[in-house]
Design a protein around this motif. Structure first.
Motif, PDB file in Angstrom:
ATOM      1  N   LEU A   7       0.833  -1.200   0.000  1.00 31.25           N
ATOM      2  CA  LEU A   7       0.000   0.000   0.000  1.00 31.25           C
ATOM      3  C   LEU A   7       0.870   1.254   0.000  1.00 31.25           C
ATOM      4  O   LEU A   7       0.615   2.209  -0.745  1.00 31.25           O
ATOM      5  N   ILE A   8       1.896   1.246   0.834  1.00 28.74           N
ATOM      6  CA  ILE A   8       2.803   2.395   0.903  1.00 28.74           C
ATOM      7  C   ILE A   8       3.492   2.605  -0.439  1.00 28.74           C
ATOM      8  O   ILE A   8       3.529   3.728  -0.974  1.00 28.74           O
ATOM      9  N   ASP A   9       4.028   1.529  -0.994  1.00 28.47           N
ATOM     10  CA  ASP A   9       4.744   1.638  -2.273  1.00 28.47           C
ATOM     11  C   ASP A   9       3.828   2.134  -3.381  1.00 28.47           C
ATOM     12  O   ASP A   9       4.229   2.950  -4.232  1.00 28.47           O
ATOM     13  N   THR A  10       2.578   1.634  -3.396  1.00 29.44           N
ATOM     14  CA  THR A  10       1.626   2.030  -4.432  1.00 29.44           C
ATOM     15  C   THR A  10       1.324   3.523  -4.373  1.00 29.44           C
ATOM     16  O   THR A  10       1.342   4.226  -5.392  1.00 29.44           O
ATOM     17  N   VAL A  11       1.048   4.031  -3.175  1.00 23.18           N
ATOM     18  CA  VAL A  11       0.737   5.453  -3.033  1.00 23.18           C
ATOM     19  C   VAL A  11       1.960   6.304  -3.352  1.00 23.18           C
ATOM     20  O   VAL A  11       1.857   7.334  -4.041  1.00 23.18           O
ATOM     21  N   GLU A  12       3.129   5.872  -2.884  1.00 22.81           N
ATOM     22  CA  GLU A  12       4.336   6.655  -3.140  1.00 22.81           C
ATOM     23  C   GLU A  12       4.692   6.672  -4.628  1.00 22.81           C
ATOM     24  O   GLU A  12       5.191   7.671  -5.149  1.00 22.81           O
ATOM     25  N   GLU A  13       4.403   5.575  -5.324  1.00 20.45           N
ATOM     26  CA  GLU A  13       4.671   5.538  -6.761  1.00 20.45           C
ATOM     27  C   GLU A  13       3.686   6.409  -7.537  1.00 20.45           C
ATOM     28  O   GLU A  13       4.058   7.096  -8.493  1.00 20.45           O
ATOM     29  N   GLU A  14       2.415   6.376  -7.138  1.00 22.71           N
ATOM     30  CA  GLU A  14       1.430   7.218  -7.805  1.00 22.71           C
ATOM     31  C   GLU A  14       1.641   8.693  -7.464  1.00 22.71           C
ATOM     32  O   GLU A  14       1.335   9.575  -8.260  1.00 22.71           O
ATOM     33  N   ASP A  15       2.142   8.939  -6.255  1.00 16.40           N
ATOM     34  CA  ASP A  15       2.444  10.294  -5.796  1.00 16.40           C
ATOM     35  C   ASP A  15       1.290  11.252  -6.050  1.00 16.40           C
ATOM     36  O   ASP A  15       1.452  12.298  -6.704  1.00 16.40           O
ATOM     37  N   PRO A  16       0.093  10.950  -5.518  1.00 16.07           N
ATOM     38  CA  PRO A  16      -1.052  11.846  -5.740  1.00 16.07           C
ATOM     39  C   PRO A  16      -0.825  13.200  -5.074  1.00 16.07           C
ATOM     40  O   PRO A  16      -0.114  13.316  -4.077  1.00 16.07           O
ATOM     41  N   ALA A  17      -1.450  14.228  -5.633  1.00 17.81           N
ATOM     42  CA  ALA A  17      -1.253  15.588  -5.137  1.00 17.81           C
ATOM     43  C   ALA A  17      -1.810  15.751  -3.726  1.00 17.81           C
ATOM     44  O   ALA A  17      -2.832  15.165  -3.366  1.00 17.81           O
ATOM     45  N   ASN A  18      -1.101  16.553  -2.924  1.00 18.18           N
ATOM     46  CA  ASN A  18      -1.561  16.949  -1.590  1.00 18.18           C
ATOM     47  C   ASN A  18      -1.766  15.774  -0.643  1.00 18.18           C
ATOM     48  O   ASN A  18      -2.660  15.806   0.200  1.00 18.18           O
ATOM     49  N   VAL A  19      -0.938  14.741  -0.802  1.00 14.74           N
ATOM     50  CA  VAL A  19      -1.045  13.556   0.048  1.00 14.74           C
ATOM     51  C   VAL A  19       0.258  13.340   0.806  1.00 14.74           C
ATOM     52  O   VAL A  19       1.348  13.434   0.231  1.00 14.74           O
ATOM     53  N   GLU A  20       0.141  13.064   2.094  1.00 15.75           N
ATOM     54  CA  GLU A  20       1.301  12.786   2.934  1.00 15.75           C
ATOM     55  C   GLU A  20       1.083  11.463   3.651  1.00 15.75           C
ATOM     56  O   GLU A  20      -0.024  11.189   4.136  1.00 15.75           O
ATOM     57  N   LEU A  21       2.121  10.636   3.696  1.00 20.06           N
ATOM     58  CA  LEU A  21       2.045   9.357   4.385  1.00 20.06           C
ATOM     59  C   LEU A  21       2.829   9.398   5.690  1.00 20.06           C
ATOM     60  O   LEU A  21       3.892   9.994   5.764  1.00 20.06           O
ATOM     61  N   GLU A  22       2.287   8.726   6.695  1.00 19.66           N
ATOM     62  CA  GLU A  22       2.979   8.545   7.964  1.00 19.66           C
ATOM     63  C   GLU A  22       2.907   7.078   8.332  1.00 19.66           C
ATOM     64  O   GLU A  22       1.818   6.495   8.357  1.00 19.66           O
ATOM     65  N   TYR A  23       4.071   6.463   8.594  1.00 22.79           N
ATOM     66  CA  TYR A  23       4.078   5.051   8.962  1.00 22.79           C
ATOM     67  C   TYR A  23       5.314   4.737   9.790  1.00 22.79           C
ATOM     68  O   TYR A  23       6.365   5.364   9.641  1.00 22.79           O
ATOM     69  N   PRO A  24       5.193   3.760  10.699  1.00 24.11           N
ATOM     70  CA  PRO A  24       6.326   3.373  11.545  1.00 24.11           C
ATOM     71  C   PRO A  24       7.338   2.547  10.760  1.00 24.11           C
ATOM     72  O   PRO A  24       7.066   2.093   9.637  1.00 24.11           O
TER      73      PRO A  24
END
Length: 229
Positions: free
Chosen positions: A147-164
């Motif tokens: 899930l993290i890799d998918t979102v980071e690859e798509e790099d949608p606008a105005n999105v920030e990820l936080e994960y341990p």
């Protein structure tokens, strides 16, 4: 994405000394949180939860015109369950695990048999500002790393990820939204930035679904790709 359940959660609370069963000059504010203090708070909260749960039962019965067989009610100790033909509402008072001087109230709507009941106008007034989370439990597990890799690859606008570091979960923050997402191996939580009504929480869920559809790779992943059974 196969769902096992959709439930609503909310949390409120106050100071232990304000509970009806607290006797000034007799009781002391707990100096820690442990099994003994949990039992103490549950005991002195009995009058408060009974009054609140009784009122909610009466309001729900009147609003939905429930017949006797359509509503069951039980209140014992610091826990109450109002079970209706449309959904179950539970209320639980407890010693706040993060603040020894406080108590918490947790509200849950589960076993939703009639989703349309959550849109009822009267219900919004009864449970206004009671909820801040919609929790979706999935039939299957998903790798949080994917899930993290998918979102980071798509790099949608105005999105920030936080994960341990261990990637046990990931929080997705989206600018301009009144909610944010938290993905866990067996579920997804839509969290409101402020407490609200059941209808508003359902609206947040629908907005979340629209956002997922705007990100095709993420949608494909949640629909079944890279699944871990």
């Amino acid at each position: 994405m196969k769902l096992r359940s959709i439930d609503l959660f909310g949390r409120a609370g106050g100071r232990v000394r304000d509970l009806s069963g607290f006797r000034k000059g007799v009781h002391r504010i707990p100096d820690s949180v442990n099994e003994r203090t949990r039992e103490f708070v549950a005991r002195i909260a009995a009058e408060d939860i009974t009054a609140e749960a009784d009122a909610l039962r009466d309001q729900l019965k009147k609003n939905f015109h429930y017949k006797r067989k359509e509503l069951n009610y039980a209140c014992e100790g610091a826990h109450a369950l109002i079970s209706t033909k449309d959904f179950d509402l539970t209320i639980t008072y407890a010693h706040d695990e993060d603040d020894r001087q406080a108590y918490s109230i947790e509200y849950q709507i589960t076993n939703i048999h009639n989703p349309e009941a959550l849109r009822d106008t009267g219900l919004q007034a009864i449970l206004f500002r009671h909820f801040d989370e919609v929790r979706i439990t999935l039939e299957a597990s998903y790798r949080i790393e994917d899930l993290i890799d998918t979102v980071e690859e798509e790099d949608p606008a105005n999105v920030e990820l936080e994960y341990p570091e261990d990637c046990s979960e990931v929080t997705v923050l989206i600018d301009g939204r009144g909610w944010y997402l938290r993905f866990m191996p067996h579920g997804i939580a839509v969290l409101s930035r402020s407490p609200d009504s059941p209808l508003q929480m359902i609206n947040h869920l629908q907005e979340c679904q629209e956002w997922v559809r705007e990100n095709p790779q993420l949608q494909a992943l949640l629909e079944g790709e890279k699944r871990v059974n």
